[in-house]
Write a protein that holds these residues in place. Structure first.
Motif, PDB file in Angstrom:
ATOM      1  N   HIS A   3     -18.184   6.398   2.144  1.00  0.00           N
ATOM      2  CA  HIS A   3     -17.763   7.099   3.139  1.00  0.00           C
ATOM      3  C   HIS A   3     -16.223   7.201   3.191  1.00  0.00           C
ATOM      4  CE1 HIS A   3     -21.471   6.843   5.372  1.00  0.00           C
ATOM      5  NE2 HIS A   3     -21.595   5.318   5.052  1.00  0.00           N
ATOM      6  N   TYR A   4     -15.614   6.820   2.079  1.00  0.00           N
ATOM      7  CA  TYR A   4     -14.185   6.987   1.914  1.00  0.00           C
ATOM      8  C   TYR A   4     -13.968   7.133   0.580  1.00  0.00           C
ATOM      9  CZ  TYR A   4     -13.667   5.205   6.460  1.00  0.00           C
ATOM     10  OH  TYR A   4     -13.786   4.663   7.942  1.00  0.00           O
ATOM     11  N   THR A   5     -12.781   7.913   0.178  1.00  0.00           N
ATOM     12  CA  THR A   5     -12.139   8.139  -1.157  1.00  0.00           C
ATOM     13  C   THR A   5     -10.738   8.064  -1.117  1.00  0.00           C
ATOM     14  OG1 THR A   5     -11.814  10.470  -0.882  1.00  0.00           O
ATOM     15  CG2 THR A   5     -14.163   9.957  -1.780  1.00  0.00           C
ATOM     16  N   SER A   6     -10.456   7.720  -2.477  1.00  0.00           N
ATOM     17  CA  SER A   6      -8.876   7.534  -2.117  1.00  0.00           C
ATOM     18  C   SER A   6      -8.052   8.868  -2.066  1.00  0.00           C
ATOM     19  CB  SER A   6      -8.557   6.963  -3.745  1.00  0.00           C
ATOM     20  OG  SER A   6      -8.660   7.912  -4.680  1.00  0.00           O
ATOM     21  N   GLU A   7      -8.717  10.000  -2.319  1.00  0.00           N
ATOM     22  CA  GLU A   7      -7.975  11.149  -2.064  1.00  0.00           C
ATOM     23  C   GLU A   7      -7.989  11.635  -0.577  1.00  0.00           C
ATOM     24  OE1 GLU A   7     -10.963  11.227  -4.030  1.00  0.00           O
ATOM     25  OE2 GLU A   7      -9.459  10.963  -5.820  1.00  0.00           O
ATOM     26  N   GLY A   8      -6.832  11.725  -0.094  1.00  0.00           N
ATOM     27  CA  GLY A   8      -6.801  12.151   1.490  1.00  0.00           C
ATOM     28  C   GLY A   8      -6.990  11.063   2.284  1.00  0.00           C
TER      29      GLY A   8
END
Length: 145
Positions: A3-8
Motif C-alpha cells: 500500500h506504500y512505496t518509497s517514492e512520494g
C-alpha cells in the motif's frame, strides 16, 4: 499487496501516523477523565484487567496489554506504591509473581466502567453503529487478531 512505496511516501498520510495520533488523543482525554482517581490510562488498563480476572501476573498483563516487561514493572511499582495492588511470589514457582488488587484497587477499578465509556463515546459520537463496528473490525484485522 503493497500500500506504500518509497517514492512520494508522506508519513503524515500513513496509517501508522493516524493510529499513533488517535492513540495520543485518546490517552490525553482518558488521562484527564481519570485524574481525580490519581491513575493514568495505562494504569487503568492494568486495574481493569486484574479486576475482570483477565490477568494475574506481570507477564500475563504485558502480553494482554502489549506493554514490554520493563515498563510493566515500573507501572506495577507505581500502583503498588499507591496501595492499589500487592505482589506475592507463587508458592509453586518462586519465579512467578502473582498480583492482587487491594481493597482500594478494587474500589477504583469498580468506578472505571462509569468513566471509560463516557470518554470513548465522546470520541465516537460522529460514528454510526455500522461505522463503529467496521472501525473495530478493521483495527482487530490490522492487529492480526
Amino acid at each position: 499487496m503493497d500500500h506504500y512505496t518509497s517514492e512520494g511516501f508522506d508519513p503524515t498520510q500513513s496509517v501508522g501516523f493516524a493510529i499513533n495520533k488517535a492513540r495520543n488523543v485518546l490517552i490525553a482525554e482518558m488521562d484527564d477523565a481519570l485524574k481525580d482517581l490519581d491513575i493514568t490510562s495505562q494504569q487503568m488498563g492494568i486495574l481493569l484487567s486484574m479486576h475482570r480476572e483477565l490477568a494475574a501476573t506481570p507477564f500475563e498483563l504485558s502480553k494482554l496489554l502489549g506493554i514490554d516487561t520493563g515498563l510493566m514493572t515500573r507501572m506495577l511499582d507505581k500502583l503498588e506504591r499507591k496501595g492499589l495492588l500487592e505482589r506475592s511470589r507463587s508458592l509453586e514457582d518462586r519465579r512467578v509473581v502473582n498480583l492482587k488488587l487491594t481493597k482500594e484497587g478494587v474500589a477504583i477499578a469498580a468506578r472505571l466502567p462509569a468513566i471509560v465509556p463516557v470518554v470513548l463515546n465522546a470520541r465516537l459520537k460522529k460514528f454510526t453503529k455500522t461505522e463503529f463496528e467496521e472501525l473495530r473490525r478493521l483495527l482487530y484485522k490490522f492487529l492480526g487478531e
